[in-house]
Design an enzyme around this catalytic site. Structure first.
Site, PDB file in Angstrom:
ATOM      1  CB  THR A  69      -0.913  -0.068   1.253  1.00 26.34           C
ATOM      2  OG1 THR A  69      -1.691  -1.265   1.178  1.00 26.34           O
ATOM      3  CG2 THR A  69      -1.869   1.097   1.377  1.00 26.34           C
ATOM      4  CG  ASP A  84      -8.334  -6.528   1.619  1.00 28.14           C
ATOM      5  OD1 ASP A  84      -7.420  -7.370   1.639  1.00 28.14           O
ATOM      6  OD2 ASP A  84      -8.117  -5.303   1.580  1.00 28.14           O
ATOM      7  CB  SER A 101      -9.473  -1.256   4.275  1.00 24.35           C
ATOM      8  OG  SER A 101      -8.154  -0.738   4.263  1.00 24.35           O
ATOM      9  N   GLY A 159       1.154  -1.547   4.925  1.00 30.96           N
ATOM     10  CA  GLY A 159       1.545  -2.679   5.748  1.00 30.96           C
ATOM     11  C   GLY A 159       0.464  -3.696   6.023  1.00 30.96           C
TER      12      GLY A 159
END
Length: 575
Positions: A391, A431, A455, A477
Site C-alpha cells: 500500500t 480482503d 480494510s 503494511g
C-alpha cells in the site's frame, strides 16, 4: 468646521483601517508547505503543485498519478483510497471513502472451493475474480470539487511526462518484480517488466533500468482532457472491463454497469481524546481508524509516559491493548452499508476502561475474545481476513494550512497482476472473508454485491486541545498498518518524539496472535523477557512505510520511513 472635517477624515481612515485589518484576518495565512510521499518523484510532483499555489488536495492527486507509475506494486488508479482532509479556514475535517466495491454479479462463495473450504489465497489474488471497481479517481474528483484550486487537467502533467519520457526502476520495484510469482502469468505485465535474454529466457528488469509507459501516458491524457467521467463511463472503464472479463486465470464479472453505479462517499471522521490531544481517523469501511482509537482508548488508562520506549513493559502493554482491539475489529467492523457497526459503543470510554482491566502487566492474555460494546446487536462470527502488505501513504500540507492524510492501495504487490491502460488493477476483493459464515453464524466482512471489503488503512490526524492541527501520519503494511500508526502516535504524544524519530522506532505489532517484533532491531534483545510473560514472539521483517508531518513551536517538520524509498520536502511561499 475644520475640527469637524478632521474628525470626519479620521473616522474614514479608521473605517478603512478596520476594513483592511478585518479583511486580512479573513485571509488564509500563508506559511511553509510540506509533502511526504513514498517516492522522491511523487514528492517532487506534489511540491511542484504546492509551489504553483495548489492545495494539499491538488498535490495529492499529482503525487498519486506519479506513484501509479513509479510505485505500481503498491497503489494506483486501478485501486482505492481513504483520504482525510483538514480545511484550515473552516476548521473542518472530512473523510473521503474511495474504497473499491464488489461487482453486482459476484457470488457469496466466490472464494470457496468445491469442498466448502477457502481457496488458496494467491490463486484467488492472481485472477480477474479479485478485482473490485476502482474508487480512487472518483474520490479524487469529489474531493477536488470541494477543495481543489488548480485545474483538474493540470494535475497529471508531471506523471504523463515521466510515462512518455521514461523513468528509472527503483531498487524496491526491481526486487518486487523479481520476487512476484504472478507477473509472468499475465501477458501484459510480463511484456512490461520482462525482456528476452540471449538464451531465450525472460528476465526481469533491474534497478537502474529505464522504462517508458505510453499506455499510461494516454490514460493520463484522457483523464486530463475528458475528466474523471472517462474512467467510469468511457474508454478507460471499457478497457478495464475487457481485461477483467478476459483474464487468463478466472475471469471476473466486472461490468460497465458496476462502473456507472460506483459512488465515492463522504463520511464523518472518528475521533477520540487522547491525553491533551484529539486523534481522528477514517471510519468504516476501513477498520483502521476505529481499531487504532480503541488501542489508544485502552492505553489511556495507563501512564505510557512513565514507560521506556522499546522496553518489555511498553511492548507488552501495547500488544495486550492491541489484542483486545483486534478482537473487536475482527468481529464487528465491515462496510456500514451492510453491517450495523457499533461505532459509538466501540469507542465508549467506560467500555474501553473495562477492556483495559483485562490486561495483566506480568502475563500475556493469549488470544483475546471480542467484547460486548454498547449498541452491539446481532450474532457475528470473528474473521481475520488476510491482507497483503502493499500500500502507500502520503501526508501533505499546503501554504494555507490545509492537510491531506491519504492511504491508497491496490492490495497485494501488483494487485491482481492484471494491467489495463498502463496501470495495475486491484485485488481488493480478497480482503473479504473467504468464508461467508462459520457454523451458521454470519461474518460481518462476508462477500456481497456492491459491498466495500474491510480494510486496515489508517490515515490519521492529531489535533491540539484548542482544535488546531498538530500532526498527520499513516502507513502501508496490510493489517499491521494499525499497529504501525498507533505506535507512532504514542511516540509523538506520550514520549515526545519528533516525527522522524517516531517513524524510525523499531516496529512491533500484535494482531491478536503472536507478538511480532522487527528483525534486526533492538527489540530482539527483549524477546526472551516477552516470552517469559507468555508472549509467542515472532521476529519478522517489517517494511512499514510511514509518512508524517507535524506542527511544532519552531515550525513544521516531516518524516519519511527509511524502510522504503520515500522523501519529505518543505517549501516556503515567495515573500
Amino acid at each position: 468646521m475644520r475640527q469637524q472635517k478632521i474628525i470626519a477624515l479620521l473616522a474614514v481612515l479608521a473605517a478603512v483601517a478596520l476594513a483592511i485589518i478585518g479583511w486580512s484576518f479573513l485571509q488564509p495565512r500563508e506559511h511553509a508547505f510540506i509533502a511526504a510521499t513514498a517516492d522522491p518523484r511523487a514528492t517532487d510532483a506534489a511540491m511542484e503543485v504546492l509551489e504553483d499555489g495548489g492545495t494539499a488536495l491538488d498535490a495529492a492527486i499529482a503525487a498519486q498519478a506519479v506513484l501509479t507509475l513509479v510505485e505500481p506494486q503498491s497503489a494506483g488508479l486501478g485501486g482505492g483510497a481513504y483520504l482525510l482532509y483538514w480545511d484550515a479556514r473552516a476548521r473542518k475535517l472530512t473523510a473521503y471513502d474511495g474504497r473499491e466495491t464488489a461487482p453486482a454479479g459476484i457470488s457469496p462463495d466466490i472464494f470457496v472451493d468445491m469442498g466448502g473450504n477457502p481457496r488458496p489465497f494467491l490463486d484467488a489474488v492472481v485472477s480477474g475474480e479479485s478485482v473490485g471497481v476502482p474508487g480512487i479517481v472518483a474520490m479524487f474528483a469529489m474531493a477536488h470539487k470541494d477543495h481543489g484550486k488548480r485545474p483538474w487537467s493540470s494535475l497529471f502533467t508531471h506523471a504523463r511526462d515521466l510515462a512518455e519520457n521514461g523513468f528509472t526502476i527503483s531498487p524496491r520495484l526491481a526486487a518486487l518484480i523479481d520476487w512476484s510469482p504472478g507477473l509472468e502469468r499475465m501477458p501484459t505485465a510480463q511484456a512490461y517488466f520482462f525482456r528476452q535474454a540471449e538464451d531465450g529466457s525472460m528476465q526481469p528488469l533491474r534497478a537502474g533500468d529505464e522504462l517508458k509507459n505510453p499506455a499510461y501516458a494516454e490514460t493520463l491524457r484522457k483523464l486530463a482532457e475528458e475528466g474523471p467521467e472517462v474512467f467510469y463511463t468511457g474508454t478507460i472503464a471499457q478497457e478495464i472491463v475487457r481485461t477483467v472479463r478476459g483474464a487468463p486465470t478466472r475471469a471476473g464479472s466486472l461490468s460497465m454497469s458496476d462502473f456507472r453505479a460506483y459512488r465515492p462517499l463522504k463520511r464523518e471522521a472518528v475521533c477520540l481524546p487522547y491525553r491533551a490531544y484529539e486523534v481522528c481517523g477514517m471510519p468504516p469501511s476501513t477498520s483502521g481508524g476505529l481499531t487504532s482509537l480503541q488501542i489508544l482508548g485502552i492505553l489511556e488508562n495507563f501512564d505510557m509516559s512513565a514507560i521506556k520506549p522499546g522496553s518489555a513493559d511498553a511492548v507488552h502493554l501495547i500488544s495486550e491493548a492491541s489484542r483486545l482491539a483486534y478482537a473487536d475489529r475482527d468481529k464487528y467492523i465491515a462496510d456500514p452499508a451492510f453491517i450495523d457497526v457499533p461505532v459509538k459503543g466501540l469507542l465508549d470510554k467506560t467500555y474501553l476502561a473495562e477492556r483495559a482491566k483485562l490486561i495483566d502487566m506480568n502475563q500475556a492474555m493469549g488470544r483475546a475474545p471480542a467484547g460486548t460494546p454498547p449498541e452491539q446487536a446481532g450474532a457475528l462470527a470473528p474473521d481475520a481476513s488476510l491482507e497483503i502488505p502493499s500500500t502507500t501513504h502520503m501526508s501533505i500540507m499546503d501554504r494555507w494550512g490545509n492537510v491531506v492524510s491519504m492511504t491508497a492501495s491496490i492490495e497485494g504487490p501488483f494487485g491482481s497482476h492484471l494491467m489495463a491502460g498502463g496501470f495495475f488493477l486491484n485485488n481488493e476483493l480478497t480482503d473479504f472473508s473467504f468464508l461467508p459464515e462459520i457454523d451458521g453464524v454470519p461474518i460481518a466482512n462476508a462477500v456481497a454485491p456492491g459491498k466495500r471489503p474491510r480494510s486496515s488503512m489508517t490515515p490519521t490526524m492529531i489535533f491540539n486541545g484548542d482544535g488546531s492541527f498538530y500532526a498527520a501520519i499513516g502507513s502501508p503494511g496490510g493489517s499491521r498498518i494499525i499497529g504501525y500508526v498507533t505506535q507512532s502516535v504514542i511516540a509523538l504524544i506520550d514520549w515526545g518524539f519528533d516525527m522522524q524519530s517516531a517513524i524510525d522506532l523499531p516496529r512491533h505489532v500484535n494482531r491478536n496472535g503472536p507478538t511480532e517484533i522487527e528483525k534486526g532491531t533492538a527489540l530482539e534483545a527483549i524477546a526472551g523477557e516477552l516470552a517469559n510473560r507468555g508472549h509467542f514472539v515472532q521476529v519478522e521483517d517489517m517494511t512499514s512505510g510511514l509518512h508524517g508531518i507535524r506542527k511544532t513551536e519552531k515550525g513544521y517538520e516531516g518524516g519519511a520511513d527509511p524502510r522504503r524509498e520515500g522523501t519529505v520536502l518543505i517549501g516556503h511561499p515567495e515573500q
